[in-house]
Scaffold this active site. Structure first.
Site, PDB file in Angstrom:
ATOM      1  N   LEU A  21     -68.666 -27.792  -6.728  1.00  0.00           N
ATOM      2  CA  LEU A  21     -68.354 -28.690  -5.612  1.00  0.00           C
ATOM      3  C   LEU A  21     -69.375 -28.564  -4.482  1.00  0.00           C
ATOM      4  O   LEU A  21     -69.772 -27.466  -4.107  1.00  0.00           O
ATOM      5  CB  LEU A  21     -66.951 -28.393  -5.065  1.00  0.00           C
ATOM      6  CG  LEU A  21     -65.792 -28.519  -6.055  1.00  0.00           C
ATOM      7  CD1 LEU A  21     -64.459 -28.286  -5.345  1.00  0.00           C
ATOM      8  CD2 LEU A  21     -65.789 -29.885  -6.753  1.00  0.00           C
ATOM      9  N   GLN A  40     -68.950 -35.908 -22.529  1.00  0.00           N
ATOM     10  CA  GLN A  40     -69.895 -36.781 -21.833  1.00  0.00           C
ATOM     11  C   GLN A  40     -71.314 -36.215 -21.803  1.00  0.00           C
ATOM     12  O   GLN A  40     -72.189 -36.785 -21.161  1.00  0.00           O
ATOM     13  CB  GLN A  40     -69.393 -37.124 -20.431  1.00  0.00           C
ATOM     14  CG  GLN A  40     -69.391 -35.986 -19.439  1.00  0.00           C
ATOM     15  CD  GLN A  40     -68.704 -36.386 -18.141  1.00  0.00           C
ATOM     16  OE1 GLN A  40     -67.487 -36.506 -18.077  1.00  0.00           O
ATOM     17  NE2 GLN A  40     -69.484 -36.602 -17.087  1.00  0.00           N
ATOM     18  N   LEU A  75     -76.654 -35.832  -2.535  1.00  0.00           N
ATOM     19  CA  LEU A  75     -76.116 -34.576  -3.048  1.00  0.00           C
ATOM     20  C   LEU A  75     -75.736 -34.740  -4.512  1.00  0.00           C
ATOM     21  O   LEU A  75     -75.165 -35.750  -4.909  1.00  0.00           O
ATOM     22  CB  LEU A  75     -74.883 -34.155  -2.248  1.00  0.00           C
ATOM     23  CG  LEU A  75     -75.115 -33.801  -0.787  1.00  0.00           C
ATOM     24  CD1 LEU A  75     -73.875 -33.136  -0.200  1.00  0.00           C
ATOM     25  CD2 LEU A  75     -76.299 -32.870  -0.620  1.00  0.00           C
ATOM     26  N   HIS A 110     -68.462 -33.952  -3.057  1.00  0.00           N
ATOM     27  CA  HIS A 110     -67.090 -33.838  -3.589  1.00  0.00           C
ATOM     28  C   HIS A 110     -66.094 -33.643  -2.453  1.00  0.00           C
ATOM     29  O   HIS A 110     -64.985 -34.191  -2.488  1.00  0.00           O
ATOM     30  CB  HIS A 110     -66.970 -32.622  -4.513  1.00  0.00           C
ATOM     31  CG  HIS A 110     -67.844 -32.671  -5.724  1.00  0.00           C
ATOM     32  ND1 HIS A 110     -68.936 -31.857  -5.890  1.00  0.00           N
ATOM     33  CD2 HIS A 110     -67.768 -33.440  -6.835  1.00  0.00           C
ATOM     34  CE1 HIS A 110     -69.497 -32.117  -7.050  1.00  0.00           C
ATOM     35  NE2 HIS A 110     -68.818 -33.074  -7.642  1.00  0.00           N
ATOM     36  N   MET A 148     -66.321 -32.228 -11.967  1.00  0.00           N
ATOM     37  CA  MET A 148     -66.710 -31.234 -12.974  1.00  0.00           C
ATOM     38  C   MET A 148     -67.017 -29.909 -12.273  1.00  0.00           C
ATOM     39  O   MET A 148     -67.766 -29.075 -12.799  1.00  0.00           O
ATOM     40  CB  MET A 148     -67.918 -31.723 -13.772  1.00  0.00           C
ATOM     41  CG  MET A 148     -67.599 -32.995 -14.562  1.00  0.00           C
ATOM     42  SD  MET A 148     -68.626 -33.226 -16.010  1.00  0.00           S
ATOM     43  CE  MET A 148     -70.251 -33.254 -15.276  1.00  0.00           C
ATOM     44  N   GLY A 201     -67.274 -41.265  -6.545  1.00  0.00           N
ATOM     45  CA  GLY A 201     -68.395 -41.390  -5.623  1.00  0.00           C
ATOM     46  C   GLY A 201     -69.320 -42.548  -6.005  1.00  0.00           C
ATOM     47  O   GLY A 201     -69.571 -42.788  -7.192  1.00  0.00           O
ATOM     48  N   GLN A 202     -69.837 -43.211  -4.990  1.00  0.00           N
ATOM     49  CA  GLN A 202     -70.813 -44.295  -5.207  1.00  0.00           C
ATOM     50  C   GLN A 202     -72.129 -43.749  -5.775  1.00  0.00           C
ATOM     51  O   GLN A 202     -72.914 -44.476  -6.359  1.00  0.00           O
ATOM     52  CB  GLN A 202     -71.055 -45.034  -3.876  1.00  0.00           C
ATOM     53  CG  GLN A 202     -72.135 -46.094  -3.875  1.00  0.00           C
ATOM     54  CD  GLN A 202     -71.832 -47.266  -4.806  1.00  0.00           C
ATOM     55  OE1 GLN A 202     -70.697 -47.473  -5.227  1.00  0.00           O
ATOM     56  NE2 GLN A 202     -72.868 -48.027  -5.142  1.00  0.00           N
ATOM     57  N   LYS A 203     -72.352 -42.442  -5.620  1.00  0.00           N
ATOM     58  CA  LYS A 203     -73.574 -41.813  -6.155  1.00  0.00           C
ATOM     59  C   LYS A 203     -73.756 -42.177  -7.640  1.00  0.00           C
ATOM     60  O   LYS A 203     -74.840 -42.505  -8.082  1.00  0.00           O
ATOM     61  CB  LYS A 203     -73.450 -40.306  -5.941  1.00  0.00           C
ATOM     62  CG  LYS A 203     -74.313 -39.442  -6.775  1.00  0.00           C
ATOM     63  CD  LYS A 203     -75.718 -39.448  -6.279  1.00  0.00           C
ATOM     64  CE  LYS A 203     -76.622 -38.552  -7.084  1.00  0.00           C
ATOM     65  NZ  LYS A 203     -76.133 -38.143  -8.354  1.00  0.00           N
ATOM     66  N   SER A 259     -74.748 -31.994  -8.099  1.00  0.00           N
ATOM     67  CA  SER A 259     -74.649 -30.625  -8.622  1.00  0.00           C
ATOM     68  C   SER A 259     -75.937 -30.234  -9.336  1.00  0.00           C
ATOM     69  O   SER A 259     -76.233 -29.057  -9.503  1.00  0.00           O
ATOM     70  CB  SER A 259     -73.482 -30.519  -9.593  1.00  0.00           C
ATOM     71  OG  SER A 259     -72.313 -30.940  -8.946  1.00  0.00           O
TER      72      SER A 259
HETATM   73  O1  PAF Z   1     -68.547 -37.668 -11.958  1.00  0.00           O
HETATM   74  C1  PAF Z   1     -68.138 -36.676 -12.584  1.00  0.00           C
HETATM   75  O2  PAF Z   1     -68.197 -35.536 -12.118  1.00  0.00           O
HETATM   76  C2  PAF Z   1     -67.573 -36.858 -13.991  1.00  0.00           C
HETATM   77  O3  PAF Z   1     -68.282 -37.813 -14.698  1.00  0.00           O
HETATM   78  C3  PAF Z   1     -66.067 -37.134 -14.016  1.00  0.00           C
HETATM   79  C4  PAF Z   1     -65.716 -38.457 -13.337  1.00  0.00           C
HETATM   80  C5  PAF Z   1     -65.329 -36.005 -13.335  1.00  0.00           C
HETATM   81  C6  PAF Z   1     -65.581 -37.225 -15.461  1.00  0.00           C
HETATM   82  O4  PAF Z   1     -65.818 -36.037 -16.157  1.00  0.00           O
END
Ligand code: PAF
Length: 283
Positions: free
Chosen positions: A33, A61, A184, A37, A30, A147-149, A186
């Site tokens: 970064l 979401q 980490l 990421h 999203m 990511g496992q996060k 965002s």
């Molecule tokens: O983890 C994220 O940044 C988001 O949930 C994803 C997987 C890009 C879906 O919008």
């Protein structure tokens, strides 16, 4: 690096790469970064010929009270970072491309999407599952890296690919941490300096639990109480949950399985929700 913003362009680029016998890896993001990421893009780079990074802040979401509007966005900076990390195609659709007028088909999951994060954020995983499916259909990757996060998201995506017969390998890359242990995210930019300092309590609580399991502790109540005390030392606004689950299925555990028990924690500092997790093992 090429920047594409329509589904048709991305599908055409994917078809051309596949015809040329190239392996495609997708890294859905999203934006905003950070090094977490970047590690996903580098992992994709090491596994494929063509790396597609998508940047799309997915309205589906976010709940109505969540941070969709204020979610950090900086396409110029993100583009430079994505390119430096090895992206070949940056996919930056806008909302009307992903959810055109008349859009009405969503992907749901009955169990994983309704527990833990799914309980705290109703509808969140429906939005994630839908956008991930759309991105997979647009980029046609052989591999997709998460990511496992966001452990529950990673489990959900694996389940989705399996349940819907999507021909993609889901790769889950380890959590990247600040030097003091904070995972980490965002959303870390929302923390005040005081909250930022205190937020290290999440990782400390996980480390403490890992150490206790290595020393033979098997009681989830004992581990949960100890973790709660460590987190409370960081003066959080609220601990949403501390849960012990199977690392892949997210089935709840009744005691530590020393071969691998995932502990996930979610804590609020002010309005900012922080997530972290660790697999507890006996070695
Ligand atoms: O983890 C994220 O940044 C988001 O949930 C994803 C997987 C890009 C879906 O919008």
């Amino acid at each position: 690096m090429q920047t594409l913003s329509t589904i048709g362009e991305l599908q055409a680029a994917a078809d051309a790469a596949r015809v040329a016998g190239k392996h495609i890896a997708l890294v859905p993001t999203m934006g905003a970064l950070h090094k977490g990421h970047i590690s996903l893009i580098e992992r994709a780079r090491s596994m494929a010929d063509v790396v597609v990074t998508s940047i799309f802040v997915n309205p589906a979401q976010f709940g109505p009270q969540e941070d969709f509007e204020k979610y950090p966005r900086d396409l110029v900076r993100d583009s430079a970072q994505a390119q430096a990390a090895g992206t070949d195609i940056l996919f930056t659709p806008d909302v009307a491309v992903m959810y055109p007028r008349g859009f009405q088909t969503y992907i749901d999951n009955n169990r994983l999407a309704t527990i833990l994060e799914g309980l705290e954020r109703p509808g969140h995983f429906r939005g994630v599952a839908t956008v991930v499916t759309k991105l997979l259909n647009a980029a046609k990757p052989h591999i997709a890296v998460f990511g496992q996060k966001d452990a529950q998201q990673a489990a959900l995506v694996r389940m989705l690919a399996r349940d819907l017969n999507i021909d993609v390998e889901i790769v889950v890359a380890p959590i990247v941490r600040e030097p003091d242990g904070l995972a980490l995210s965002s959303r870390n930019v929302y923390l005040s300096p005081e909250q930022r300092k205190n937020a290290v309590a999440l990782h400390r609580s996980l480390e403490k639990a890992a150490e206790m399991v290595r020393a033979g502790e098997r009681s989830l109540d004992v581990l949960r109480d100890t973790m709660r005390a460590v987190i409370e030392g960081g003066n959080p606004t609220k601990i949403d949950y501390i849960a012990f689950v199977h690392p892949e299925t997210f089935e709840p555990m009744s005691e530590v399985d020393p071969r691998g028990t995932l502990v996930v924690v979610t804590v609020r500092f002010g309005d900012t929700r922080l997530l972290d997790n660790e697999i507890l093992r006996n070695t």
